[in-house]
Scaffold this motif. Structure first.
Motif, PDB file in Angstrom:
ATOM      1  N   LYS A 340       0.790  -1.232   0.000  1.00 51.59           N
ATOM      2  CA  LYS A 340       0.000   0.000   0.000  1.00 51.59           C
ATOM      3  C   LYS A 340       0.826   1.288   0.000  1.00 51.59           C
ATOM      4  CE  LYS A 340      -4.170  -2.024   1.959  1.00 51.59           C
ATOM      5  NZ  LYS A 340      -4.996  -2.202   3.178  1.00 51.59           N
ATOM      6  N   TYR A 344      -0.263   4.774  -1.863  1.00 50.79           N
ATOM      7  CA  TYR A 344      -0.397   6.064  -1.185  1.00 50.79           C
ATOM      8  C   TYR A 344       0.629   7.065  -1.705  1.00 50.79           C
ATOM      9  CZ  TYR A 344      -3.890   4.565   2.217  1.00 50.79           C
ATOM     10  OH  TYR A 344      -5.057   4.153   2.808  1.00 50.79           O
ATOM     11  N   ALA A 347      -0.636   8.566  -4.786  1.00 51.88           N
ATOM     12  CA  ALA A 347      -1.728   9.509  -4.512  1.00 51.88           C
ATOM     13  C   ALA A 347      -1.194  10.836  -3.979  1.00 51.88           C
ATOM     14  CB  ALA A 347      -2.703   8.889  -3.519  1.00 51.88           C
ATOM     15  N   VAL A 348      -0.229  10.796  -3.057  1.00 49.89           N
ATOM     16  CA  VAL A 348       0.257  12.062  -2.510  1.00 49.89           C
ATOM     17  C   VAL A 348       1.111  12.803  -3.530  1.00 49.89           C
ATOM     18  CG1 VAL A 348       0.119  11.294  -0.108  1.00 49.89           C
ATOM     19  CG2 VAL A 348       2.255  10.992  -1.377  1.00 49.89           C
ATOM     20  N   PRO A 354      -1.559  13.761   3.986  1.00 54.75           N
ATOM     21  CA  PRO A 354      -1.988  12.885   5.082  1.00 54.75           C
ATOM     22  C   PRO A 354      -3.303  13.329   5.708  1.00 54.75           C
ATOM     23  CG  PRO A 354       0.350  13.305   5.243  1.00 54.75           C
ATOM     24  CD  PRO A 354      -0.158  14.200   4.164  1.00 54.75           C
ATOM     25  N   LEU A 384      -6.450  10.399   5.322  1.00 50.48           N
ATOM     26  CA  LEU A 384      -5.606   9.481   4.558  1.00 50.48           C
ATOM     27  C   LEU A 384      -4.610   8.789   5.478  1.00 50.48           C
ATOM     28  CD1 LEU A 384      -5.303   8.855   1.456  1.00 50.48           C
ATOM     29  CD2 LEU A 384      -3.302  10.364   1.524  1.00 50.48           C
ATOM     30  N   GLU A 385      -4.068   9.529   6.431  1.00 42.40           N
ATOM     31  CA  GLU A 385      -3.096   8.970   7.369  1.00 42.40           C
ATOM     32  C   GLU A 385      -3.702   7.846   8.193  1.00 42.40           C
ATOM     33  OE1 GLU A 385       0.166  10.634  10.582  1.00 42.40           O
ATOM     34  OE2 GLU A 385      -1.537  11.896  10.017  1.00 42.40           O
ATOM     35  N   LEU A 388      -4.241   4.614   6.113  1.00 38.40           N
ATOM     36  CA  LEU A 388      -3.043   3.805   5.952  1.00 38.40           C
ATOM     37  C   LEU A 388      -2.658   3.131   7.263  1.00 38.40           C
ATOM     38  CD1 LEU A 388      -0.752   2.799   4.174  1.00 38.40           C
ATOM     39  CD2 LEU A 388       0.517   4.887   4.719  1.00 38.40           C
ATOM     40  N   ALA A 396      -7.591   2.088  -0.138  1.00 39.06           N
ATOM     41  CA  ALA A 396      -6.458   1.794  -1.016  1.00 39.06           C
ATOM     42  C   ALA A 396      -6.926   1.449  -2.425  1.00 39.06           C
ATOM     43  CB  ALA A 396      -5.637   0.640  -0.436  1.00 39.06           C
ATOM     44  N   LEU A 399      -8.046   4.684  -4.091  1.00 35.28           N
ATOM     45  CA  LEU A 399      -6.897   5.530  -4.386  1.00 35.28           C
ATOM     46  C   LEU A 399      -6.181   5.060  -5.653  1.00 35.28           C
ATOM     47  CD1 LEU A 399      -5.182   6.086  -0.903  1.00 35.28           C
ATOM     48  CD2 LEU A 399      -6.279   7.825  -2.319  1.00 35.28           C
ATOM     49  N   MET A 488       4.901  10.635   3.335  1.00 35.93           N
ATOM     50  CA  MET A 488       4.885   9.183   3.473  1.00 35.93           C
ATOM     51  C   MET A 488       5.586   8.751   4.757  1.00 35.93           C
ATOM     52  SD  MET A 488       3.096   7.792   1.155  1.00 35.93           S
ATOM     53  CE  MET A 488       3.517   6.152   1.712  1.00 35.93           C
ATOM     54  N   MET A 491       3.179   9.257   7.596  1.00 37.22           N
ATOM     55  CA  MET A 491       2.091   8.279   7.664  1.00 37.22           C
ATOM     56  C   MET A 491       2.601   6.901   8.074  1.00 37.22           C
ATOM     57  SD  MET A 491      -0.571   9.244   4.598  1.00 37.22           S
ATOM     58  CE  MET A 491       0.590   9.211   3.238  1.00 37.22           C
TER      59      MET A 491
END
Length: 612
Positions: A340, A344, A347-348, A354, A384-385, A388, A396, A399, A488, A491
């Motif tokens: 994952k 993520y 996505a970021v 986050p 989002l944080e 995850l 997920a 995303l 990242m 998170m």
């Protein structure tokens, strides 16, 4: 009358003494060996030919060669390769028994047999052995003959030669053998099975005392030294001390043979492995699998890299001797939720943060409906944080669909995933097949300030004192930039402090990571990192049958923590690096269906991973 063979056996010594011309001795040959050293210069494995180079007797303590001479051939330094009285006795005994007998072999004769002949017990072979023994004595010094002998004899447990035996049983070079250890090894030669220090400790002890007594009789040691030596209790390693390193040696050996396909002489390969870390990885894998055996755990793998890509530890199973298949390198397994971070990150990099609100709710993508760990349970709106940290599958999946699964695949490849990546909807939950080595390589990018890390295990290859390969490092390539990198790291830290990775925490270190569990508990992972150091732990079964509810949040997290607790003190303590400064960031794009009020304070639960 004597048979032709018996006559040859009786006459050959006389011919040798009179200087008669003897048959030409075959050349002494030895297949090249490849010796692998750890990062500190210790031997971790030998591949290639069975026999090492001749032992340099002058570099051994005097009691080591003396032990072998005393018990195997106490007149070694006086005879010319044979013992006439012993040979005559053997001939007479053979005639009386009506069959050939073996006895009366000197060290030189034993060497001739090991070098050129078989173990066939015939008078013809005995006669040829004797002729070759005489030629060996004419060609080489006593020290050279003894050195050749000590490099060829078998000590049991797969150890050919004195150096291999010293390492196998006592985890030390032959030059550091004590008197008692030398006596034990000398005693083994009579029967490598019957006097094996591991399998027959009492018989080995009894035989060692006999060797010590023989050393007194030959004047090699005093009675007081004998008594002191007999009282010693050396540590005998039941398993080879480098057993956990053999998966790593197998891996780098494949590379060496690709680089040097047909070595004509011995090679020395300097590697990146840290033996202490390797042992810690092996111990953690064995202990955790044993602890979870009732839940059908069978195998495990651990890989650790430093920030430069050096493989510091790699264990591909719980017992190399019984199961040498390398699960750290060769096996390809589904990564589950450990995948994952690639979703993520994509996505970021496309603008989410986050704190972006997302919704955990039922979702169907191209006819596929992912389920969370607890079927039918949804968190609603979270950040989002939190999604995850709680390993929410629905988020997920959406995303990856919104960001584009080909983009996620490209992100994974950019970080270091080399295996093919599928782009069907379920790829978001880690259905692509990957190895622990490449997963560790990918996570190492986060540990190194976003720089792409290329895992490697060979620093240098030497042959005959000449360097024929030296690892060179290219310019670092930035695989992850800011602000995505720092987001990242934030998170993935939260995964460990308030999410599914709680069991992996090691107090006092800046750590981040991710759990992973696949369909029906067939694979369970924990991958994590600190500044300049990353590692992954995997657990499963070779037949890919399910384990009994072993998730990444349980056994693998515990295994990872056990390994890292031992490994982290051996690397410089540093925070996870922030990476390069971030450029000015534009306004984030409309998050569409993910827009909602953020919710905080959601407690951590077990890894929410796909169970289809």
């Amino acid at each position: 009358m004597l048979s032709a063979a018996a006559l040859a056996l009786a006459v050959a010594p006389a011919l040798a003494v009179q200087g008669a011309e003897l048959p030409r001795m075959p050349p002494i040959t030895r297949a090249p060996q490849i010796t692998y050293l750890d990062r500190s210069g210790g031997v971790i494995g030998v591949r290639g030919g069975r026999y090492a180079p001749p032992v340099d007797v002058s570099k051994l303590p005097a009691h080591v060669p003396a032990a072998f001479v005393a018990i195997e051939d106490r007149r070694f330094y006086q005879h010319n390769g044979f013992d006439p009285r012993g040979i005559a006795r053997a001939v007479v005994d053979g005639i009386g028994a009506g069959r050939p007998t073996q006895g009366a072999s000197t060290i030189t004769q034993q060497l001739a047999r090991n070098l050129f002949l078989t173990q066939e017990r015939t008078l013809e072979r005995k006669a040829t052995e004797l002729v070759y023994a005489v030629e060996l004595e004419r060609t080489y010094t006593k020290a050279q003959i003894l050195g050749l002998y000590l490099s060829r004899v078998y000590f049991g447990s797969g150890a050919y030669g004195l150096e291999a035996a010293a390492q196998r049983y006592f985890n030390k070079p032959a030059a550091k053998l004590t008197l008692k250890e030398a006596a034990m090894l000398a005693g083994v030669l009579k029967s490598p099975t019957g006097y094996n220090p591991v399998d027959q400790p009492e018989r080995c002890e009894e035989r060692a005392r006999l060797v010590l007594a023989a050393m007194v009789e030959t004047g090699a040691i005093t009675a007081a030294q004998r008594d002191k030596g007999a009282a010693q209790k050396p540590r005998v390693w039941k398993a080879p001390p480098t057993a956990s390193a053999q998966y790593f040696v197998d891996w780098v050996d494949t590379e060496v043979r690709r680089m040097v396909p047909r070595p004509s002489r011995d090679l020395v390969v300097e590697t990146t492995l840290d033996s202490a870390m390797s042992a810690a990885a092996g111990a953690a894998a064995q202990a955790t699998v044993t602890r979870y055996k009732a839940q059908a755990a069978e195998q495990a793998a651990i890989v650790a890299l430093d920030g430069g890509g050096r493989v510091r530890a790699l264990t591909g199973g719980v017992d190399h001797a019984r199961a040498p298949y390398n699960r750290a390198v060769t096996a390809r397994r589904q990564a589950g939720s450990a995948w994952k971070p690639f979703v993520y990150l994509t996505a970021v990099e496309q603008g989410l943060t986050p704190d972006t609100p997302v919704v955990d709710e039922p979702v169907t993508i191209a006819g596929w409906t992912p389920a969370n760990y607890e079927a039918g349970a949804f968190l609603g709106t979270v950040t989002l944080e939190t999604a995850l940290a709680r390993s929410v599958n629905t988020v997920a999946a959406r995303l990856a669909d919104e960001a584009g699964r080909p983009a996620v695949a490209a992100t994974a490849r950019r970080l270091g995933i080399a295996s093919p990546v599928n782009i069907d909807p379920a790829m978001a939950l880690g259905t692509s097949l990957v190895s622990p080595l490449e997963m560790t390589q990918a996570y190492a990018a986060f540990a190194s300030g976003g720089v792409r890390v290329q895992a490697y295990g060979i620093e240098r290859i030497r042959s005959g004192g000449r360097t024929i390969y030296q690892r060179s490092t290219g310019a670092p390539a930035q695989a992850v930039a800011n602000p995505a990198l720092s987001e990242m790291n934030r998170m993935l830290r939260t995964v460990m402090t308030a999410g599914t990775g709680g069991r992996a925490r090691v107090p006092g270190y800046d750590l981040a990571g991710k759990t992973g569990t696949t369909s029906d508990y067939k694979d369970a992972w924990f991958c994590g990192y600190t500044g300049g150091f990353a590692s992954c732990a995997w657990m499963g079964r070779d037949d890919a049958r399910p384990m009994a509810r072993i998730s990444g949040a349980t056994a693998p997290a515990e295994m990872w923590r056990a390994f890292m607790t031992a490994a982290l003190p051996k690397v410089p303590r540093q925070a996870i690096p922030p990476g390069p400064p971030a450029p000015e960031r534009p306004e984030p794009p409309d998050a569409g269906a993910f827009q909602a009020e953020p919710e905080t304070g959601v407690p951590a639960e077990e890894d929410a991973t796909p169970v289809f």
